[in-house]
Design an enzyme around this catalytic site. Sequence first.
Site, PDB file in Angstrom:
ATOM      1  N   GLY A  17      -3.633  29.531 -30.114  1.00 12.67           N
ATOM      2  CA  GLY A  17      -2.294  29.949 -30.559  1.00 12.67           C
ATOM      3  C   GLY A  17      -1.594  28.818 -31.298  1.00 12.67           C
ATOM      4  O   GLY A  17      -2.113  27.691 -31.376  1.00 12.67           O
ATOM      5  N   ASP A  18      -0.431  29.138 -31.864  1.00 15.94           N
ATOM      6  CA  ASP A  18       0.423  28.147 -32.530  1.00 15.94           C
ATOM      7  C   ASP A  18      -0.274  27.440 -33.692  1.00 15.94           C
ATOM      8  O   ASP A  18       0.006  26.276 -33.977  1.00 15.94           O
ATOM      9  CB  ASP A  18       0.925  27.075 -31.540  1.00 15.94           C
ATOM     10  N   LYS A  21       0.195  30.548 -38.093  1.00 14.53           N
ATOM     11  CA  LYS A  21      -0.058  31.857 -38.720  1.00 14.53           C
ATOM     12  C   LYS A  21       1.195  32.379 -39.412  1.00 14.53           C
ATOM     13  O   LYS A  21       1.118  33.026 -40.442  1.00 14.53           O
ATOM     14  CB  LYS A  21      -0.510  32.877 -37.662  1.00 14.53           C
ATOM     15  N   GLY A  22       2.367  32.082 -38.789  1.00 16.61           N
ATOM     16  CA  GLY A  22       3.626  32.594 -39.346  1.00 16.61           C
ATOM     17  C   GLY A  22       3.821  32.155 -40.784  1.00 16.61           C
ATOM     18  O   GLY A  22       4.165  32.952 -41.648  1.00 16.61           O
ATOM     19  N   GLY A  45       4.940  33.371 -30.887  1.00 19.40           N
ATOM     20  CA  GLY A  45       6.141  32.790 -31.476  1.00 19.40           C
ATOM     21  C   GLY A  45       5.809  32.296 -32.857  1.00 19.40           C
ATOM     22  O   GLY A  45       4.865  31.539 -33.037  1.00 19.40           O
ATOM     23  N   HIS A  46       6.527  32.788 -33.848  1.00 22.62           N
ATOM     24  CA  HIS A  46       6.268  32.359 -35.213  1.00 22.62           C
ATOM     25  C   HIS A  46       7.498  31.654 -35.752  1.00 22.62           C
ATOM     26  O   HIS A  46       8.589  32.204 -35.696  1.00 22.62           O
ATOM     27  CB  HIS A  46       5.945  33.556 -36.107  1.00 22.62           C
ATOM     28  N   THR A 311       8.560  29.105 -25.468  1.00 22.58           N
ATOM     29  CA  THR A 311       9.009  28.546 -24.181  1.00 22.58           C
ATOM     30  C   THR A 311       9.531  27.118 -24.288  1.00 22.58           C
ATOM     31  O   THR A 311      10.005  26.572 -23.300  1.00 22.58           O
ATOM     32  CB  THR A 311       7.819  28.532 -23.196  1.00 22.58           C
ATOM     33  N   PRO A 314       6.247  21.423 -23.987  1.00 18.58           N
ATOM     34  CA  PRO A 314       5.490  20.499 -24.837  1.00 18.58           C
ATOM     35  C   PRO A 314       4.053  20.997 -24.940  1.00 18.58           C
ATOM     36  O   PRO A 314       3.464  21.391 -23.933  1.00 18.58           O
ATOM     37  CB  PRO A 314       5.543  19.160 -24.088  1.00 18.58           C
ATOM     38  N   ASP A 343      -0.354  16.927 -43.046  1.00 12.24           N
ATOM     39  CA  ASP A 343       0.636  15.846 -43.199  1.00 12.24           C
ATOM     40  C   ASP A 343       0.928  15.133 -41.868  1.00 12.24           C
ATOM     41  O   ASP A 343       1.267  13.954 -41.857  1.00 12.24           O
ATOM     42  CB  ASP A 343       1.936  16.406 -43.776  1.00 12.24           C
TER      43      ASP A 343
HETATM   44  P1  IMP Z   1       0.553  35.158 -21.627  1.00 10.85           P
HETATM   45  O1  IMP Z   1       0.069  35.640 -22.962  1.00 10.85           O
HETATM   46  O2  IMP Z   1       2.042  34.980 -21.568  1.00 10.85           O
HETATM   47  O3  IMP Z   1      -0.010  35.943 -20.493  1.00 10.85           O
HETATM   48  O4  IMP Z   1      -0.021  33.682 -21.424  1.00 10.85           O
HETATM   49  C1  IMP Z   1      -1.410  33.409 -21.271  1.00 10.85           C
HETATM   50  C2  IMP Z   1      -1.784  32.109 -21.966  1.00 10.85           C
HETATM   51  O5  IMP Z   1      -1.740  32.307 -23.362  1.00 10.85           O
HETATM   52  C3  IMP Z   1      -0.831  30.942 -21.669  1.00 10.85           C
HETATM   53  O6  IMP Z   1      -1.586  29.743 -21.669  1.00 10.85           O
HETATM   54  C4  IMP Z   1       0.110  30.965 -22.841  1.00 10.85           C
HETATM   55  O7  IMP Z   1       0.704  29.696 -23.066  1.00 10.85           O
HETATM   56  C5  IMP Z   1      -0.837  31.355 -23.943  1.00 10.85           C
HETATM   57  N1  IMP Z   1      -0.222  32.038 -25.073  1.00 10.85           N
HETATM   58  C6  IMP Z   1       0.084  33.336 -25.185  1.00 10.85           C
HETATM   59  N2  IMP Z   1       0.585  33.596 -26.404  1.00 10.85           N
HETATM   60  C7  IMP Z   1       0.580  32.448 -27.076  1.00 10.85           C
HETATM   61  C8  IMP Z   1       0.962  32.069 -28.398  1.00 10.85           C
HETATM   62  O8  IMP Z   1       1.380  32.847 -29.243  1.00 10.85           O
HETATM   63  N3  IMP Z   1       0.809  30.748 -28.705  1.00 10.85           N
HETATM   64  C9  IMP Z   1       0.308  29.849 -27.827  1.00 10.85           C
HETATM   65  N4  IMP Z   1      -0.073  30.158 -26.602  1.00 10.85           N
HETATM   66  C10 IMP Z   1       0.069  31.442 -26.227  1.00 10.85           C
END
Ligand code: IMP
Length: 436
Positions: A17-18, A21-22, A45-46, A311, A314, A343
Site C-alpha cells: 500500500g501507499d 497510486k493516487g 488513503g490517497h 491513520t 509512522p 527524489d
Molecule cells: P485493514 O485493511 O484495515 O484490515 O488492515 C490490514 C492491513 O492492511 C494493515 O496492516 C493496514 O495497515 C494495511 N492497509 C490496508 N489498507 C492500506 C492502504 O491503503 N495502505 C497501506 N496499508 C494498508
Amino acid sequence: MNLAELGHTCVVGLGWGDEGKGKIVDLLTERFDAVVRYNGGANAGHTVAFGGETFALHLVPSGVLRENVIGVIGPGVALDPVTILEEIDALHARGITLGGDRPRLRISNRAHVVMPYHKLEDSLSESQLPADRRIGTTARGIGPCYADKMNRSTALRVGDLLDRDALCDRLAPILERKNKIFEALYGQRVAQSADELADAYHALGRRLESFICDTTELLHELAAAGNRLLFEGAHGVMLDIDHGTFPYVSSSSSALGVAAGAGVPHQFVKSFMGVIKAYATRVGEGPFPSELADETGQRIRDAGNEYGTTTRRPRRCGWFDAVAVRYAAKLSGVSSIALMHLDTLTGFERIGVCVGYRCGDRTLVTFPADVRDQRRIEPIIEYCKGWTRDLRGVRHMPQLPSAAWDYVERLEKLIGVPIGIVSVGPNREQTILAGR
Ligand code: IMP
C-alpha cells in the site's frame, strides 16, 4: 511511455500500500472517462496535490478531481456511508461538486456497507489479540464487513439502505447475533438498536441516493460507448488476501480481483500498470524483509513524509525489495511500472536494494509463502551509488544524475518490467515519462 495508447487500464500497487497510486491515477485520468474503485474501502488513503491544494481521499476515486471524469465505486468495495459523505461534503466545500443532474460519482447498489459495529469489532478484536498476533488494521471495519459479506446472512448492501423498513427487518436478527457474540467476547453490546441504526443508515442512504445505481450496467454501457475506464486498486499486492503476507494482509484481492470487484470480464482490462516507491514502506504489523529499523529508516521516513494518510501512523521504511516487487509484478501482469519518490533518496551516499533472501543456509530469489519464512529471512542487500543533486525539477531522463539513472535501470532489470514513469515530487508536473 505513450499514455495515449492505453486502453482500459488498472493501476496496481506493487507493495504494502501507499505506493503513490493516487498521483498516478490523477495523472492518467486526463486520458480516461471514468475511474473505478473495485476493492477495499476507507482503509485506502490517497493523497493528491491539485491546484495548490492537497486532497486526502479514502473512498472517492481520486480521478474525480478532474472535471468530466466519473468516479465509480464498484460492487467489490466495502463502503462506509459516513466516510464517503464526509468526503463528498469536503470536496464540495472546496468547489468540487460531484452531485447534480448528472452525478460524477456513482456507487454500486451491490457494494457492501461498513456499519458502526464493523468498526467496533475491528478495534475490539485487534485489542484482544496478543501484540505479536495483531494485524495492525486501519480500524475502518474492512475485515469484519467482508467477513459478513462471506457469511451472507449478516451482510448489508448499499441497495438495502434505501428501504427503511426492509433495512430494519434485516438489521434486527443481525444485531441480535452481533450482541450475543460481542457480549461473550468483549463484554459489551452494539451501542445502537436496530431501529436507531435503520433510521440513521436509511438517512445516509437517502443522502447518497442520487449516486447509487447498478454500476455494472453503467460500466458496460460506458465502455460500449467508447469511453475509457481506469481501475484504481486500494492497498497493494503484498496486502492481497490470497497472495500477500498472510495473515498480515487486508481482506480483499488486489489486481487479481479487478474483474470480480468491478463487474467486468477479465479480458476487459487491457493493461496493468504497477506503482511502487523507489524504497519500501509498510504500515501495520507483519513481515517486511528489507525493513530498516534504524537511523537510515528514520531518514527515509522524514525525507518521504512517510506517515499514513488514513491513520497518520509512522510507516515502517526500508530498502527497495526487488524480490517482493518482482513477485507482485508477475502476479498482477503489469506491463509497465511507475517508480515513485525517486527524489526522496537524494543525499544518501549509497542506496540499498534487496536482491535475494538468506533463509538458514539457503538463498531465496522468490518470495516465500509462509509467514514464518517471511519473518526468518535476511535480506541480501546490494548497494548502488547515491547522488546529491535535487531531482524535484527534473522532467526528462537525461537530466537525471547518472547515479539516479543507473539506479532506475538496475531496478528495471531486477523486476524485469520497463519503468515507464518516474516521479520526483508530489505534483503532476514533477513526473518523468521515461519514453523507452
Ligand atoms: P485493514 O485493511 O484495515 O484490515 O488492515 C490490514 C492491513 O492492511 C494493515 O496492516 C493496514 O495497515 C494495511 N492497509 C490496508 N489498507 C492500506 C492502504 O491503503 N495502505 C497501506 N496499508 C494498508
